[in-house]
Design an enzyme around this catalytic site. Structure first.
Site, PDB file in Angstrom:
ATOM      1  N   ALA A   1      -3.840  -0.027   6.381  1.00 49.30           N
ATOM      2  CA  ALA A   1      -4.728  -0.174   7.106  1.00 49.30           C
ATOM      3  C   ALA A   1      -5.893   0.408   6.137  1.00 49.30           C
ATOM      4  O   ALA A   1      -5.487   1.971   5.751  1.00 49.30           O
ATOM      5  CB  ALA A   1      -5.239  -0.369   8.202  1.00 49.30           C
TER       6      ALA A   1
ATOM      7  N   GLU B   1      -0.066 -10.678   3.631  1.00 51.30           N
ATOM      8  CA  GLU B   1      -0.228  -9.765   4.955  1.00 51.30           C
ATOM      9  C   GLU B   1      -0.372 -10.366   6.634  1.00 51.30           C
ATOM     10  O   GLU B   1       0.250  -9.706   6.779  1.00 51.30           O
ATOM     11  CB  GLU B   1      -0.931  -9.001   4.769  1.00 51.30           C
TER      12      GLU B   1
ATOM     13  N   GLY C   1       0.964  -0.978  -0.256  1.00 50.49           N
ATOM     14  CA  GLY C   1       0.022  -0.086  -0.092  1.00 50.49           C
ATOM     15  C   GLY C   1       0.762   1.638   0.256  1.00 50.49           C
ATOM     16  O   GLY C   1       2.186   1.126   0.353  1.00 50.49           O
ATOM     17  N   SER C   2       0.201   2.879  -0.032  1.00 52.52           N
ATOM     18  CA  SER C   2       1.193   3.372  -0.009  1.00 52.52           C
ATOM     19  C   SER C   2       1.674   4.285   0.603  1.00 52.52           C
ATOM     20  O   SER C   2       2.569   4.775   0.812  1.00 52.52           O
ATOM     21  CB  SER C   2      -0.173   4.724  -0.775  1.00 52.52           C
ATOM     22  N   THR C   3       0.828   3.483   2.362  1.00 48.43           N
ATOM     23  CA  THR C   3       1.932   4.132   3.726  1.00 48.43           C
ATOM     24  C   THR C   3       2.885   3.433   3.338  1.00 48.43           C
ATOM     25  O   THR C   3       3.877   3.888   3.915  1.00 48.43           O
ATOM     26  CB  THR C   3       0.552   4.417   4.666  1.00 48.43           C
TER      27      THR C   3
ATOM     28  N   LYS D   1      -8.693  -4.571   6.330  1.00 50.07           N
ATOM     29  CA  LYS D   1      -7.393  -4.770   5.740  1.00 50.07           C
ATOM     30  C   LYS D   1      -7.808  -5.455   3.665  1.00 50.07           C
ATOM     31  O   LYS D   1      -8.192  -6.197   3.959  1.00 50.07           O
ATOM     32  CB  LYS D   1      -5.237  -5.072   6.143  1.00 50.07           C
ATOM     33  N   GLY D   2      -6.944  -5.192   2.810  1.00 46.09           N
ATOM     34  CA  GLY D   2      -7.437  -6.068   1.870  1.00 46.09           C
ATOM     35  C   GLY D   2      -7.871  -4.957   0.594  1.00 46.09           C
ATOM     36  O   GLY D   2      -7.837  -5.546  -0.541  1.00 46.09           O
ATOM     37  N   GLY D   3      -7.321  -3.937   0.652  1.00 44.25           N
ATOM     38  CA  GLY D   3      -7.975  -2.865  -0.609  1.00 44.25           C
ATOM     39  C   GLY D   3      -6.302  -3.353  -1.593  1.00 44.25           C
ATOM     40  O   GLY D   3      -7.560  -2.760  -2.820  1.00 44.25           O
TER      41      GLY D   3
END
Length: 235
Positions: free
Chosen positions: A89, A115, A33-35, A106-108
């Site tokens: 998250a 994970e 993810g982006s973060t 989670k899971g986008g």
């Protein structure tokens, strides 16, 4: 299903703060993810400066970025354990007085099966987030990874539980999203989730579900980036 919201600066502060927890010799779970990408880039800079670590990526995306920034990679079966997992998250319960404080959806990025495996194996699991991900209770649709042949049966079971499953479509090609494991993903809306632990247990009992996106009792802390710093929630 992508998650939106939160400035890049807030995400960067959270990710870089989590990277500061990594010590020489650590095996690190690298989330998706982006973060989390900001944490991976910060770790790459630290490796350039002499930090010796090994990373275990949770997805093709995190593996590619880790290789790009020079983090040596390994696998779960090649190490004795994971010292720290850093992951993002889609939603985090921020309610110290409630029983679900620190529960996650989670899971986008459709990587939640791997994970969860790596986050659960870690001695310490740190979530990185921006304020848009905090909520009094979970209410986003829950990603559910399913075996392709089990799709109609699982969809029926989810509806019997009061959920509304939607097969996740790919954005730049015809057809559904296919996970790194070769499976499909339902985004299942349950409305406000008052008891994430109970729902997680029920989902886990459905044959054909590989993994779901409810992470309950796994996170040790959440680092929340903002315009003026990082606040820490510990569980």
């Amino acid at each position: 299903m992508k998650t939106e919201g939160g400035s890049d600066g807030a995400k960067r502060r959270a990710g870089e703060r989590a990277a500061e927890d990594v010590e020489d010799g650590f095996v690190v779970g690298l989330g998706t993810g982006s973060t989390t990408a900001h944490a991976i880039r910060a770790l790459g800079r630290a490796v350039d400066d002499g930090l010796e670590i090994r990373g275990i990526p949770t997805s093709f995306q995190s593996r590619r970025l880790a290789l790009e920034v020079g983090i040596p990679l390994t696998d779960l079966d090649a190490v004795d354990g994971v010292d720290l997992a850093i992951d993002g998250a889609d939603q985090v319960v921020d309610d110290p007085e409630g029983g679900s404080h620190g529960a996650l959806i989670k899971g986008g990025g459709a990587a939640h099966a791997r994970e969860k495996l790596i986050d659960a194996a870690a001695d310490r699991f740190v979530v990185v987030a921006d304020p848009s991900k905090l909520a009094d209770r979970l209410e986003r649709p829950v990603p559910v990874e399913v075996l392709p042949d089990a799709r109609p049966v699982v969809a029926e079971r989810l509806r019997e539980m009061g959920g509304e499953p939607t097969l996740r479509d790919a954005e730049r090609k015809d057809g559904p999203v296919v996970t790194d494991n070769g499976n499909l993903v339902f985004d299942c809306a349950f409305g406000a989730i008052d008891d994430p632990d109970a729902l997680a247990a029920r989902l886990s009992r459905i044959p054909g579900i590989v993994e779901h996106g409810l992470f309950v009792g796994l996170a040790d802390a959440t680092y929340v980036g903002s315009a003026d710093g990082v606040s820490v929630r510990r569980y």
